[in-house]
Design an enzyme around this catalytic site. Structure first.
Site, mmCIF file in Angstrom:
data_model
loop_
_atom_site.group_PDB
_atom_site.id
_atom_site.type_symbol
_atom_site.label_atom_id
_atom_site.label_comp_id
_atom_site.label_asym_id
_atom_site.label_seq_id
_atom_site.Cartn_x
_atom_site.Cartn_y
_atom_site.Cartn_z
ATOM 1 N N ASP A 1 -0.227 -9.832 -5.173
ATOM 2 C CA ASP A 1 0.759 -9.583 -4.621
ATOM 3 C C ASP A 1 0.742 -7.349 -5.610
ATOM 4 O O ASP A 1 1.427 -7.516 -6.359
ATOM 5 C CB ASP A 1 1.645 -9.757 -5.872
ATOM 6 C CG ASP A 1 2.650 -10.316 -5.308
ATOM 7 O OD1 ASP A 1 3.620 -9.415 -5.165
ATOM 8 O OD2 ASP A 1 3.878 -11.007 -6.019
ATOM 9 N N LEU B 1 0.772 -1.173 -0.158
ATOM 10 C CA LEU B 1 0.056 -0.382 0.416
ATOM 11 C C LEU B 1 0.581 0.822 -0.144
ATOM 12 O O LEU B 1 0.274 2.715 -0.356
ATOM 13 C CB LEU B 1 -0.914 0.198 0.888
ATOM 14 C CG LEU B 1 -1.886 -1.361 1.430
ATOM 15 C CD1 LEU B 1 -3.156 -0.701 2.615
ATOM 16 C CD2 LEU B 1 -2.771 -1.072 0.121
ATOM 17 N N ARG B 2 2.428 0.797 0.327
ATOM 18 C CA ARG B 2 3.066 2.085 -0.509
ATOM 19 C C ARG B 2 3.044 3.568 1.336
ATOM 20 O O ARG B 2 3.347 4.464 0.913
ATOM 21 C CB ARG B 2 3.038 3.373 -1.417
ATOM 22 C CG ARG B 2 2.614 1.648 -2.193
ATOM 23 C CD ARG B 2 4.314 1.186 -2.899
ATOM 24 N NE ARG B 2 4.561 1.167 -4.175
ATOM 25 C CZ ARG B 2 5.187 -0.287 -4.277
ATOM 26 N NH1 ARG B 2 6.286 -0.642 -3.257
ATOM 27 N NH2 ARG B 2 5.364 -1.299 -5.043
ATOM 28 N N HIS C 1 9.550 -15.065 0.222
ATOM 29 C CA HIS C 1 9.619 -14.861 -1.000
ATOM 30 C C HIS C 1 10.953 -15.183 -1.172
ATOM 31 O O HIS C 1 11.511 -15.201 -0.909
ATOM 32 C CB HIS C 1 9.628 -13.283 -1.038
ATOM 33 C CG HIS C 1 9.942 -12.602 -2.291
ATOM 34 N ND1 HIS C 1 9.038 -12.184 -2.864
ATOM 35 C CD2 HIS C 1 11.813 -12.554 -2.969
ATOM 36 C CE1 HIS C 1 9.738 -11.964 -4.844
ATOM 37 N NE2 HIS C 1 11.898 -12.290 -3.935
ATOM 38 N N HIS D 1 4.071 -16.391 -3.709
ATOM 39 C CA HIS D 1 3.233 -16.450 -4.861
ATOM 40 C C HIS D 1 4.981 -16.947 -5.828
ATOM 41 O O HIS D 1 5.821 -16.604 -6.211
ATOM 42 C CB HIS D 1 4.114 -14.836 -5.320
ATOM 43 C CG HIS D 1 5.254 -14.107 -4.910
ATOM 44 N ND1 HIS D 1 6.089 -14.493 -4.955
ATOM 45 C CD2 HIS D 1 5.217 -12.422 -4.532
ATOM 46 C CE1 HIS D 1 7.143 -13.593 -4.520
ATOM 47 N NE2 HIS D 1 6.307 -12.270 -3.979
#
Lengths: 339, 435
Positions: free
Chosen positions: B309, B67-68, B183, B236
């Protein structure tokens, strides 16, 4: 002829032939040589300066001597107004983005932009944003089309043909835009292409090019070849990463007379320069101008670049790239939903 | 007592795998009756919504979102992210700790939670950094962070490279019964890479990232997990080998789970042709064979979840030569439609298992099910409605989607959080005067 010369991949065989034919004409009359203009000025000036109304900018964002000078001379010998910018003097250093720089140059009404950039695809990105003709003078590891065309023109001059010749490209294939462009061009012109390198300098996945034979033994790879194309080993980046040492590299992959003896008797040696003597080529061989075409390549390079400038300007498509194309992906059919 | 009755809906229940027409009653924000009896229980003052045969499903729980905010509000804010999430049928989302400052401190966890609450839309959760400053060296204050609301621990788009650090993260998290999200990408193989390794990368003169980079970390962490115990989730997954490794680990009864994102089953590396930076993501889009392996993994339940993502990037981060461009694409508004469009072998209840109930279960939040007593986090959608993805209409602040102009199926019409209608497409279109 496409609007831009971005890579050999976009050229049709007829485009390549047109460039090679025009190059042969220049070489025949010597219009690519110094002094030609001066001698011809007394006769008919019009014919010898076909691009006298043209403004060309060479934008070099990576170091280059021969390619930049070659493009400058090519433009000047056609009568064009040529400006060269190299990265050390440009505002890229001041944080301007590539697209902004290009648009600034475009605002000065450039007709033709020649670009070298350290990153693959950068020249294409520029071409999509600009409405002038763009020539790729080397982008990252991607392509260096005018070098491949110079090599092809050189081969044609010396061998009279390209089709059917066995050409071995040797050395750092992995990091070479010259190799990529040459493989594409030679295959389009129906030569038999081989690549010779230690496996660490070959592309990552085996048999990456259809119809290209891969060799890691140089003697085997050179056997019966008509042309041996050497590539420069970027020694500053290589040692201990891709090859153990330049000494070991020269022992197994440096071209000397002993290894060259495996090629055909009339085989010729090419090198895009600059040469690393004692790394990829034996110094003695580097000086043997009967065998080694390195100077021919450079001389031909000017004629080839003249031909490219002329043909793009006179025959290049005027169609613009579609705006917003960067956001639309052409979904390949196989990525449609299964079923 | 506040009641809302949604009538004449296809009730999509992922836990019972059912898809039947009926009604659902919400009382005080909680699901209080489903199917038979729901209408009878509704009183005269209940707000009645006629679903007209549309599908009512548990709201989407998006377990991987950037969401920065704080730090890069020019790309996205919690507010603009929620606007996009609501329209995508997302009722809960978990953001990554790779903000500026990094979410490795209790105060930042609280900041994100507070900003989320203020918006009164999609519920916003976050992961906290597994290691301090995402540096992969020292473990973060996991206990305190978990107490303040962090749903799990991850180093976001960075992989915990050091096996000893990873062992300690897994072991320490086990003591807290906390989720660790990795990740998976081996840095020594992936560093400096632009796209999937292979023929196309070589043609384009781009530096390849080998698929082994992913499998090596998945293999390693599964091996570590056997010794440490605890819960590990791989974010992912994109390659056949890593999916196969998870499949085998699950067969052995290990506590592993994984997700993938729509772009890994909708696109392959070909999308990078022409140096399209909008298709540059991390991990990279893979080969067609790997794309098929992702779909197989979803079909046989090796891959538990689908997450968007969502990685907003502004023009300045994307309009660059590809090696210089940042990774990521937006995905909140397209998550549902891309899943429906590209996973035609999955039924709607199965798709909502991947989108809603499985992520809620892994994250241990009360959501994702059509079940009595559950918060009424719901979405009403038309799974057959086709529409075109148009970036101009995206609510996200950044517009970096490679799916521009793609015709997809499945449109979210209404979204409810705790029984409150937070998104209503018809009302919104009416207000804009658009059709």
């Amino acid at each position: 002829m496409p609007r831009n010369l971005l890579g050999i991949a976009d050229l049709k065989v007829s485009d390549i032939n047109a460039i090679l034919t025009r190059t042969a004409e220049h070489i025949k009359v010597g219009s690519h040589l110094k002094g030609f203009r001066h001698a011809a000025q007394t006769t008919s000036r019009k014919n010898i300066e076909p691009l006298s109304h043209l403004s060309i900018i060479n934008l070099f964002m990576e170091n280059s001597t021969r390619t930049r000078v070659s493009f400058e001379l090519a433009g000047k010998r056609l009568g064009a107004e040529v400006t060269s910018i190299s990265v050390a003097h440009s505002s890229i250093r001041k944080g301007e983005t590539l697209i902004d720089t290009a648009q600034t140059l475009r605002a000065m009404a450039v007709d033709l932009l020649v670009v070298r950039h350290p990153h693959a695809g950068a020249v294409q990105l520029l071409a999509e944003k600009l409405d002038c003709h763009v020539i790729n003078a080397g982008d990252g590891f991607h392509e260096h089309p005018t070098q491949a065309l110079s090599d092809a023109a050189t081969i044609q001059q010396r061998k009279g043909k390209i089709e059917g010749l066995k050409v071995a490209i040797c050395g750092d294939i992995r990091h070479s835009r010259v190799a990529r462009s040459n493989i594409l061009l030679l295959q389009k012109m129906k030569a038999q292409v081989r690549i010779v390198a230690p496996p660490t300098l070959l592309p990552d996945r085996a048999q990456i090019y259809d119809g290209v034979e891969e060799f890691s033994d140089m003697r085997e790879g050179l056997t019966d070849c008509d042309i041996v194309m050497m590539l420069r080993l970027q020694t500053e980046r290589m040692q201990g990463i891709f090859v153990p040492s330049t000494r070991e590299y020269f022992h197994f992959y440096g071209l000397d007379r002993e290894k060259l003896a495996y090629a055909k008797e009339d085989a010729l040696v090419m090198h895009p320069g600059p040469m690393n003597r004692g790394v990829e080529i034996d110094s003695n061989l580097a000086d043997d101008l009967a065998l080694n075409l390195v100077h021919d390549q450079v001389r031909t390079g000017v004629a080839v670049r003249m031909s490219c400038l002329e043909l793009l300007w006179l025959k290049g498509s005027r169609e613009l790239e579609q705006p917003n194309k960067d956001k639309v992906i052409d979904f390949p059919s196989q990525t449609r939903a299964l079923k | 007592m506040e009641q809302t009755l949604i009538e004449n809906a296809r009730l999509i229940n992922p836990s019972s795998d059912s898809d039947e027409t009926g009604s659902l009653l919400i009382e005080n924000g909680v699901i209080s009756a489903i199917g038979i009896g729901a209408s009878e229980r509704a009183n005269g003052e209940a707000l009645r919504i006629d679903a007209m045969g549309l599908a009512l499903a548990p709201g989407i729980v998006d377990m991987r979102v950037q969401l920065r905010e704080p730090g890069e509000e020019h790309k996205e804010t919690i507010s603009s992210g929620i606007a996009a999430a609501k329209a995508g049928g997302i009722t809960s989302m978990v953001c990554l700790p790779s903000t500026k400052p990094v979410i490795d401190d209790v105060s930042v966890v609280q900041f994100v939670a507070r900003r989320g609450r203020e918006e009164k839309g999609t519920k916003v959760y976050c992961y906290a950094a597994a290691t301090q400053g995402l540096r992969g060296e020292q473990i973060s204050e996991m206990g305190l962070l978990k107490e303040s609301g962090a749903l799990g621990f991850t180093d976001a788009e960075r992989t915990i490279q050091d096996a000893r650090v990873m062992t300690r993260v897994l072991r320490y998290a086990r003591g807290l019964d906390a989720l660790v999200v990795q990740h998976p990408e081996d840095r020594s193989l992936a560093e400096g890479g632009d796209m999937n390794q292979g023929r196309l990368a070589d043609r384009l003169g781009l530096v390849g990232i080998p698929p082994e980079a992913e499998a090596i970390i998945v293999d390693r962490d599964i091996r570590l997990l056997r010794g440490t115990g605890g819960r590990c989730h791989f974010a992912h997954l994109t390659t056949r080998a890593s999916i196969e490794a998870v499949r085998a680990a699950k067969r052995d009864g290990l506590n592993v789970s994984c997700d993938t994102a729509p772009h890994y089953f909708c696109l392959n590396e070909e999308a990078l042709k022409g140096y399209r930076t909008f298709a540059k993501v991390t991990p990279p889009l893979r080969s067609e064979e790997d794309r098929e392996a992702v779909i197989e993994g979803l079909l046989d339940d090796t891959i538990d979840c689908i997450a968007s993502d969502h990685s907003p990037q502004d023009q300045d981060s994307k309009r660059l030569p590809l090696p210089l461009a940042d990774c990521g694409m937006i995905g909140l508004e397209t998550l549902f439609a891309l899943s429906v469009t590209y996973l035609q072998d999955l039924s709607l209840p199965q798709i909502f298992r991947k989108l809603s109930s499985n992520p809620a279960k892994i994250l241990r939040i009360e959501s994702g099910l059509l079940q009595l007593g559950m918060p009424a986090d719901l979405l009403l959608c038309d799974p057959d409605k086709t529409w075109k993805i148009e970036e101009e209409r995206m609510r996200s602040k950044s517009k970096n989607t490679p799916f521009q102009e793609l015709e997809v199926r499945g449109l979210v019409m209404k979204t409810f959080v705790d029984g409150r209608l937070i998104f209503d497409r018809e009302a919104e279109q009416g207000a804009n005067g658009a059709g």
